[in-house]
Scaffold this motif. Structure first.
Motif, PDB file in Angstrom:
ATOM      1  N   MET A 224       0.827  -1.213   0.000  1.00 47.41           N
ATOM      2  CA  MET A 224       0.000   0.000   0.000  1.00 47.41           C
ATOM      3  C   MET A 224       0.856   1.257   0.000  1.00 47.41           C
ATOM      4  SD  MET A 224      -2.750  -1.375   2.798  1.00 47.41           S
ATOM      5  CE  MET A 224      -3.563   0.175   3.122  1.00 47.41           C
ATOM      6  N   VAL A 225       1.835   1.295   0.897  1.00 50.12           N
ATOM      7  CA  VAL A 225       2.680   2.479   1.024  1.00 50.12           C
ATOM      8  C   VAL A 225       3.554   2.645  -0.220  1.00 50.12           C
ATOM      9  CG1 VAL A 225       4.532   3.540   2.373  1.00 50.12           C
ATOM     10  CG2 VAL A 225       2.645   2.397   3.530  1.00 50.12           C
ATOM     11  N   HIS A 226       4.074   1.547  -0.735  1.00 46.41           N
ATOM     12  CA  HIS A 226       4.875   1.618  -1.964  1.00 46.41           C
ATOM     13  C   HIS A 226       4.036   2.108  -3.140  1.00 46.41           C
ATOM     14  CE1 HIS A 226       6.114  -0.249  -5.830  1.00 46.41           C
ATOM     15  NE2 HIS A 226       7.312   0.206  -5.474  1.00 46.41           N
ATOM     16  N   GLY A 227       2.784   1.680  -3.209  1.00 46.09           N
ATOM     17  CA  GLY A 227       1.935   1.987  -4.361  1.00 46.09           C
ATOM     18  C   GLY A 227       1.715   3.467  -4.603  1.00 46.09           C
ATOM     19  N   VAL A 228       1.757   4.263  -3.540  1.00 53.75           N
ATOM     20  CA  VAL A 228       1.568   5.711  -3.695  1.00 53.75           C
ATOM     21  C   VAL A 228       2.786   6.494  -3.214  1.00 53.75           C
ATOM     22  CG1 VAL A 228      -0.939   5.787  -3.674  1.00 53.75           C
ATOM     23  CG2 VAL A 228       0.279   5.702  -1.507  1.00 53.75           C
ATOM     24  N   GLN A 229       3.854   5.751  -2.848  1.00 54.44           N
ATOM     25  CA  GLN A 229       5.071   6.377  -2.325  1.00 54.44           C
ATOM     26  C   GLN A 229       4.756   7.370  -1.214  1.00 54.44           C
ATOM     27  OE1 GLN A 229       8.668   5.821  -3.232  1.00 54.44           O
ATOM     28  NE2 GLN A 229       7.410   3.965  -3.446  1.00 54.44           N
ATOM     29  N   SER A 230       3.863   6.930  -0.322  1.00 53.04           N
ATOM     30  CA  SER A 230       3.409   7.798   0.761  1.00 53.04           C
ATOM     31  C   SER A 230       2.790   6.945   1.861  1.00 53.04           C
ATOM     32  CB  SER A 230       2.381   8.801   0.239  1.00 53.04           C
ATOM     33  OG  SER A 230       1.907   9.643   1.256  1.00 53.04           O
ATOM     34  N   GLY A 231       2.996   7.347   3.113  1.00 56.20           N
ATOM     35  CA  GLY A 231       2.385   6.625   4.221  1.00 56.20           C
ATOM     36  C   GLY A 231       3.387   6.298   5.309  1.00 56.20           C
ATOM     37  N   HIS A 232       2.945   5.525   6.281  1.00 53.96           N
ATOM     38  CA  HIS A 232       3.732   5.263   7.485  1.00 53.96           C
ATOM     39  C   HIS A 232       3.864   3.753   7.713  1.00 53.96           C
ATOM     40  CE1 HIS A 232       2.292   9.385   7.939  1.00 53.96           C
ATOM     41  NE2 HIS A 232       3.320   9.580   8.746  1.00 53.96           N
ATOM     42  N   PRO A 233       4.922   3.154   7.163  1.00 52.83           N
ATOM     43  CA  PRO A 233       5.072   1.696   7.302  1.00 52.83           C
ATOM     44  C   PRO A 233       5.633   1.245   8.649  1.00 52.83           C
ATOM     45  CG  PRO A 233       6.875   2.577   5.994  1.00 52.83           C
ATOM     46  CD  PRO A 233       5.935   3.729   6.253  1.00 52.83           C
ATOM     47  N   GLY A 234       6.515   2.040   9.276  1.00 51.69           N
ATOM     48  CA  GLY A 234       7.227   1.577  10.464  1.00 51.69           C
ATOM     49  C   GLY A 234       6.334   1.172  11.610  1.00 51.69           C
ATOM     50  N   GLY A 235       5.499   2.101  12.081  1.00 47.94           N
ATOM     51  CA  GLY A 235       4.592   1.799  13.180  1.00 47.94           C
ATOM     52  C   GLY A 235       3.532   0.786  12.793  1.00 47.94           C
ATOM     53  N   SER A 236       3.117   0.814  11.539  1.00 49.95           N
ATOM     54  CA  SER A 236       2.119  -0.147  11.060  1.00 49.95           C
ATOM     55  C   SER A 236       2.639  -1.570  11.174  1.00 49.95           C
ATOM     56  CB  SER A 236       1.740   0.157   9.602  1.00 49.95           C
ATOM     57  OG  SER A 236       1.076   1.398   9.485  1.00 49.95           O
ATOM     58  N   LEU A 237       3.875  -1.785  10.731  1.00 52.00           N
ATOM     59  CA  LEU A 237       4.471  -3.121  10.812  1.00 52.00           C
ATOM     60  C   LEU A 237       4.656  -3.546  12.263  1.00 52.00           C
ATOM     61  CD1 LEU A 237       7.119  -2.701   7.974  1.00 52.00           C
ATOM     62  CD2 LEU A 237       5.165  -4.255   7.906  1.00 52.00           C
ATOM     63  N   GLY A 238       5.044  -2.616  13.125  1.00 52.85           N
ATOM     64  CA  GLY A 238       5.256  -2.940  14.525  1.00 52.85           C
ATOM     65  C   GLY A 238       3.993  -3.353  15.250  1.00 52.85           C
ATOM     66  N   CYS A 239       2.850  -2.776  14.845  1.00 55.74           N
ATOM     67  CA  CYS A 239       1.575  -3.048  15.519  1.00 55.74           C
ATOM     68  C   CYS A 239       0.746  -4.127  14.850  1.00 55.74           C
ATOM     69  CB  CYS A 239       0.743  -1.757  15.589  1.00 55.74           C
ATOM     70  SG  CYS A 239       1.414  -0.537  16.743  1.00 55.74           S
ATOM     71  N   THR A 240       1.294  -4.782  13.840  1.00 54.03           N
ATOM     72  CA  THR A 240       0.529  -5.763  13.068  1.00 54.03           C
ATOM     73  C   THR A 240       0.052  -6.940  13.911  1.00 54.03           C
ATOM     74  OG1 THR A 240       1.580  -5.197  10.962  1.00 54.03           O
ATOM     75  CG2 THR A 240       0.662  -7.419  11.173  1.00 54.03           C
ATOM     76  N   ASP A 241       0.920  -7.496  14.731  1.00 54.37           N
ATOM     77  CA  ASP A 241       0.538  -8.673  15.520  1.00 54.37           C
ATOM     78  C   ASP A 241      -0.595  -8.317  16.483  1.00 54.37           C
ATOM     79  OD1 ASP A 241       2.702 -10.491  14.513  1.00 54.37           O
ATOM     80  OD2 ASP A 241       3.950  -8.948  15.429  1.00 54.37           O
ATOM     81  N   PHE A 242      -0.489  -7.160  17.111  1.00 53.91           N
ATOM     82  CA  PHE A 242      -1.508  -6.720  18.065  1.00 53.91           C
ATOM     83  C   PHE A 242      -2.866  -6.554  17.386  1.00 53.91           C
ATOM     84  CE2 PHE A 242      -3.857  -3.056  19.785  1.00 53.91           C
ATOM     85  CZ  PHE A 242      -4.177  -3.550  21.038  1.00 53.91           C
ATOM     86  N   LEU A 243      -2.915  -5.810  16.295  1.00 53.04           N
ATOM     87  CA  LEU A 243      -4.209  -5.554  15.659  1.00 53.04           C
ATOM     88  C   LEU A 243      -4.786  -6.819  15.037  1.00 53.04           C
ATOM     89  CD1 LEU A 243      -3.631  -2.009  14.181  1.00 53.04           C
ATOM     90  CD2 LEU A 243      -5.434  -2.675  15.761  1.00 53.04           C
TER      91      LEU A 243
END
Length: 280
Positions: A21-40
């Motif tokens: 998703m983030v690569h597709g528009v070259q915009s967004g916040h991957p770091g925190g998203s990846l870190g919180c993936t297991d929790f969500l």
């Protein structure tokens, strides 16, 4: 109820969704998203009792509020993969006229989104209001919220923390993504938070610890938190995570808070993340 293996499998797909998703528009916040993936993933596939046929009033179900709204990629992915809307819509992330804005917004009518969460510091107050409403309506279900540790530098958070304890909002489970990173660098250098455990305990909250990147521990601590509700205190989970978890060259660095991977970096990331539920 999903098994640990099924949750881990789903989390791998969610991480693929995030980087794509983030690569597709070259915009967004991957770091925190990846870190919180297991929790969500655990929250939506295991812990919460929620209705995929979305109703804004949330009566008769558990509710979730994302306070650190910039990690919308993980939220959108988990919502779609758990049945709120078709995963194909993830391809519209941050594009013109999309329902998947960079920060979640309610006027887009995207199922699962209950508040607009762009400005940090507000989600705690909203979650408390929803939890009190459930109490007034004798609705036994719970309210969950997620916050960044850098977000706790906002003063409104601590006003809300004090309010929740005073009013015994004991149907609220607030989780802090304790990764020690924010957009400008380590939290210890930007504005030190010192002992968050002691701070929440001083405000008369029950505090639990979680390894947010170990699915077994995520599930166990969420189950424990649920068992401790209704005892007169709100609950805070201090969730230790690594920003960028799951992609080796992103892990632990604040630099991936808000930048997108290149084509080469995307390919390298996807090679580390098995496709398990089918790419959108």
């Amino acid at each position: 109820m999903a098994s640990i293996q099924e949750l881990q499998s789903a989390a791998s797909q969610v991480r693929r969704d995030i980087v794509r998703m983030v690569h597709g528009v070259q915009s967004g916040h991957p770091g925190g998203s990846l870190g919180c993936t297991d929790f969500l993933t655990a929250l939506f596939f295991h812990t919460m009792k929620h209705d995929r046929q979305f109703k804004m009033d949330g009566v008769g179900e558990d509710l979730f509020f994302l306070s650190n709204g910039h990690i919308s990629p993980v939220y959108y992915s988990v919502l779609s993969r758990s049945g709120y809307f078709d995963a194909k819509e993830l391809a519209s992330f941050r594009k013109l006229n999309t329902r998947l804005q960079g920060h979640p917004t309610t006027h887009e009518d995207l199922p699962g989104i209950r508040i607009a969460s762009g400005s940090l510091g507000q989600g705690m107050s909203v979650a408390i209001g929803a939890a009190l409403t459930k109490k007034f309506n004798k609705d036994p279900h719970l309210v969950f919220s997620l916050h960044g540790d850098g977000e706790l530098q906002e003063g409104q958070i601590w006003e809300a923390v004090m309010f929740a304890a005073h009013h015994k909002v004991d149907n609220l489970i607030a989780t802090v993504d304790w990764n020690g990173q924010q957009i400008d660098g380590p939290t210890s250098k930007v504005m030190a938070l010192d002992s968050l455990h002691d701070k929440f305990r001083a405000f008369n909250w029950t505090v639990l610890d979680m390894n947010g990147n170990d699915m077994d521990d995520v599930v166990a601590v969420l189950d424990k938190a649920k068992s401790m509700t209704g005892q007169g205190k709100p609950i805070c989970i201090m969730m230790k995570t690594a920003m960028g978890k799951g992609v080796d060259f992103m892990e632990g660095s604040h630099e991936w808070h808000g930048i997108a991977p290149s084509d080469e970096q995307l390919a390298k990331a996807l090679a580390q993340l098995p496709e398990t539920l089918g790419d959108y």
